[in-house]
Design a protein around this motif. Structure first.
Motif, short mmCIF file in Angstrom:
data_model
loop_
_atom_site.label_atom_id
_atom_site.label_comp_id
_atom_site.label_asym_id
_atom_site.label_seq_id
_atom_site.Cartn_x
_atom_site.Cartn_y
_atom_site.Cartn_z
N GLY A 150 -26.93 -54.81 -56.66
CA GLY A 150 -27.04 -54.82 -58.11
C GLY A 150 -25.95 -55.61 -58.81
N VAL A 151 -25.28 -56.50 -58.08
CA VAL A 151 -24.21 -57.30 -58.66
C VAL A 151 -24.81 -58.55 -59.29
N ALA A 152 -24.43 -58.85 -60.53
CA ALA A 152 -24.96 -60.03 -61.22
C ALA A 152 -24.65 -61.28 -60.41
N MET A 153 -25.63 -62.18 -60.34
CA MET A 153 -25.47 -63.38 -59.53
C MET A 153 -24.30 -64.23 -60.00
N GLY A 154 -24.09 -64.32 -61.31
CA GLY A 154 -23.00 -65.12 -61.84
C GLY A 154 -21.64 -64.66 -61.33
N LYS A 155 -21.46 -63.34 -61.20
CA LYS A 155 -20.18 -62.81 -60.73
C LYS A 155 -19.94 -63.14 -59.26
N THR A 156 -20.99 -62.99 -58.45
CA THR A 156 -20.86 -63.31 -57.04
C THR A 156 -20.58 -64.79 -56.83
N LEU A 157 -21.29 -65.63 -57.58
CA LEU A 157 -21.09 -67.07 -57.46
C LEU A 157 -19.67 -67.47 -57.85
N LEU A 158 -19.15 -66.84 -58.90
CA LEU A 158 -17.80 -67.18 -59.35
C LEU A 158 -16.77 -66.81 -58.28
N SER A 159 -16.95 -65.66 -57.63
CA SER A 159 -16.00 -65.23 -56.59
C SER A 159 -16.00 -66.19 -55.41
N ILE A 160 -17.19 -66.56 -54.95
CA ILE A 160 -17.29 -67.49 -53.82
C ILE A 160 -16.76 -68.86 -54.21
N ASP A 161 -17.05 -69.27 -55.44
CA ASP A 161 -16.59 -70.56 -55.92
C ASP A 161 -15.07 -70.68 -55.83
N CYS A 162 -14.38 -69.61 -56.18
CA CYS A 162 -12.91 -69.65 -56.18
C CYS A 162 -12.37 -69.98 -54.79
N ILE A 163 -13.01 -69.42 -53.75
CA ILE A 163 -12.57 -69.69 -52.38
C ILE A 163 -12.78 -71.15 -52.02
N VAL A 164 -13.97 -71.66 -52.33
CA VAL A 164 -14.28 -73.06 -52.02
C VAL A 164 -13.39 -74.00 -52.82
N LEU A 165 -13.11 -73.63 -54.06
CA LEU A 165 -12.30 -74.50 -54.91
C LEU A 165 -10.87 -74.60 -54.40
N LEU A 166 -10.37 -73.53 -53.80
CA LEU A 166 -9.03 -73.59 -53.21
C LEU A 166 -9.00 -74.62 -52.08
N LEU A 167 -10.07 -74.65 -51.29
CA LEU A 167 -10.16 -75.64 -50.22
C LEU A 167 -10.29 -77.05 -50.78
N SER A 168 -10.85 -77.16 -51.97
CA SER A 168 -11.06 -78.47 -52.58
C SER A 168 -9.77 -79.11 -53.05
N LEU A 169 -8.68 -78.31 -53.08
CA LEU A 169 -7.38 -78.88 -53.44
C LEU A 169 -6.91 -79.91 -52.42
N SER A 170 -7.62 -79.98 -51.31
CA SER A 170 -7.28 -80.97 -50.30
C SER A 170 -7.61 -82.39 -50.75
N TYR A 171 -8.44 -82.52 -51.79
CA TYR A 171 -8.77 -83.88 -52.23
C TYR A 171 -8.73 -84.07 -53.75
N VAL A 172 -8.55 -83.00 -54.52
CA VAL A 172 -8.43 -83.16 -55.98
C VAL A 172 -7.06 -82.65 -56.41
N SER A 173 -6.57 -83.19 -57.53
CA SER A 173 -5.28 -82.78 -58.04
C SER A 173 -5.38 -81.41 -58.70
N LEU A 174 -4.23 -80.77 -58.90
CA LEU A 174 -4.22 -79.46 -59.54
C LEU A 174 -4.75 -79.54 -60.97
N ARG A 175 -4.47 -80.65 -61.64
CA ARG A 175 -4.95 -80.84 -63.01
C ARG A 175 -6.48 -80.85 -63.06
N LYS A 176 -7.08 -81.61 -62.16
CA LYS A 176 -8.54 -81.66 -62.14
C LYS A 176 -9.14 -80.35 -61.64
N MET A 177 -8.39 -79.62 -60.82
CA MET A 177 -8.88 -78.33 -60.36
C MET A 177 -8.98 -77.34 -61.51
#
Length: 293
Positions: A150-177
């Motif tokens: 019963g968890v809203a999809m937007g909340k789950t997506l945001l949580s998973i996104d944060c993990i992937v976005l941390l990995l994305s720091l390997s190719y984008v700057s902190l400003r763009k992150m």
């Protein structure tokens, strides 16, 4: 009946394709064009694009294969059919928009890019979800959490996104992150907004000794249905009748006047209702009686 089901299924496929196209447009024209990261499996495809020059249209399909298998186990054949179609549509439109010689000129404004990425992507994904599909990836995980927990999809997506976005720091700057995080936040809000709709009704619970008069007044003047709920006072242990009704927001003040007219000391609880299905809300209500003066 069979003919109606076919029309509904066809509409679902059309809207899933439209939502996938919208999402892919935002990804190619906003995220990739402005070197912004992305969450979920799509974010992983952008990481692979940067480090290994793999086309996101191809990696989208390859990365979704194991998740589709999981989706079959938890979501069933119907949802799986829409998911496979959504993945195929997303992959196709990612490829298509990369071939179209069109650019979205935002004068290198990353704040605007973040807002647009969230608006366009969230609108596209929300449209896909609203018609029973997903675009694969973590959308499958989010839909499983929605159905099982019963968890809203937007909340789950945001949580998973944060993990992937941390990995994305390997190719984008902190400003763009930071601007990517803004896009992800807007994305989650737009997804929930699209799923719940712009219209929010009000559910009202009224406890009063004058419940019959209040109920009749609501029926006659607001033309809204009411239900009686059996309630018992915890302190007095006395049985009471409670009224429950659902109204539109612009009828709230009139309802308050009706309650006050019969019982100024009535207990009233007003709740936000995200979606209402039934007469007067999701299909035509009966015509109001014409009052002759």
């Amino acid at each position: 009946m069979t003919e109606r089901v076919e029309k509904i299924n066809l509409l679902n496929f059309i809207m899933i394709a439209l939502g996938s196209s919208l999402y892919a447009f935002g990804l190619v024209m906003i995220n990739i064009a402005n070197n912004l990261a992305e969450g979920g499996i799509t974010g992983v495809t952008l990481i692979l694009r940067y480090w290994f020059q793999i086309d996101p249209a191809i990696s989208t399909v390859l990365l979704n294969i194991p998740l589709v298998i999981i989706g079959y186990r938890y979501l069933g054949k119907t949802a799986l059919t829409y998911t496979i179609f959504g993945i195929g549509s997303l992959s196709f439109f990612i490829w298509l928009w990369q071939q179209v010689p069109v650019t979205v000129n935002i004068d290198h404004d990353l704040f605007l890019a973040g807002i647009l990425a969230g608006l366009i992507g969230g609108s596209g994904s929300g449209l896909v979800y609203r018609f029973g599909g997903t675009t694969g990836g973590t959308d499958i995980v989010a839909r499983i959490f929605e159905r099982k927990r019963g968890v809203a999809m937007g909340k789950t997506l945001l949580s998973i996104d944060c993990i992937v976005l941390l990995l994305s720091l390997s190719y984008v700057s902190l400003r763009k992150m930071m601007y990517t995080l803004l896009a992800s936040y807007v994305f989650s809000k737009i997804v929930n907004f699209t799923l719940e709709g712009a219209y929010a009704a009000r559910g009202v619970i009224i406890i009063s000794g004058q419940h019959r008069m209040i109920a009749e007044d609501i029926i006659n003047n607001l033309n809204r249905g009411v239900s009686y709920l059996q309630a018992t006072g915890a302190y007095s242990n006395e049985p009471r009748q409670a009224i429950y009704c659902v109204i539109s927001p612009n009828e709230l003040m009139e309802l308050k006047h009706i309650i006050a007219r019969h019982d100024e000391h009535a207990f009233v609880s007003i709740l936000s209702v995200n979606e209402v299905i039934g007469e007067g809300f999701s299909y035509d209500t009966a015509k109001k009686k014409i009052l002759h003066r």
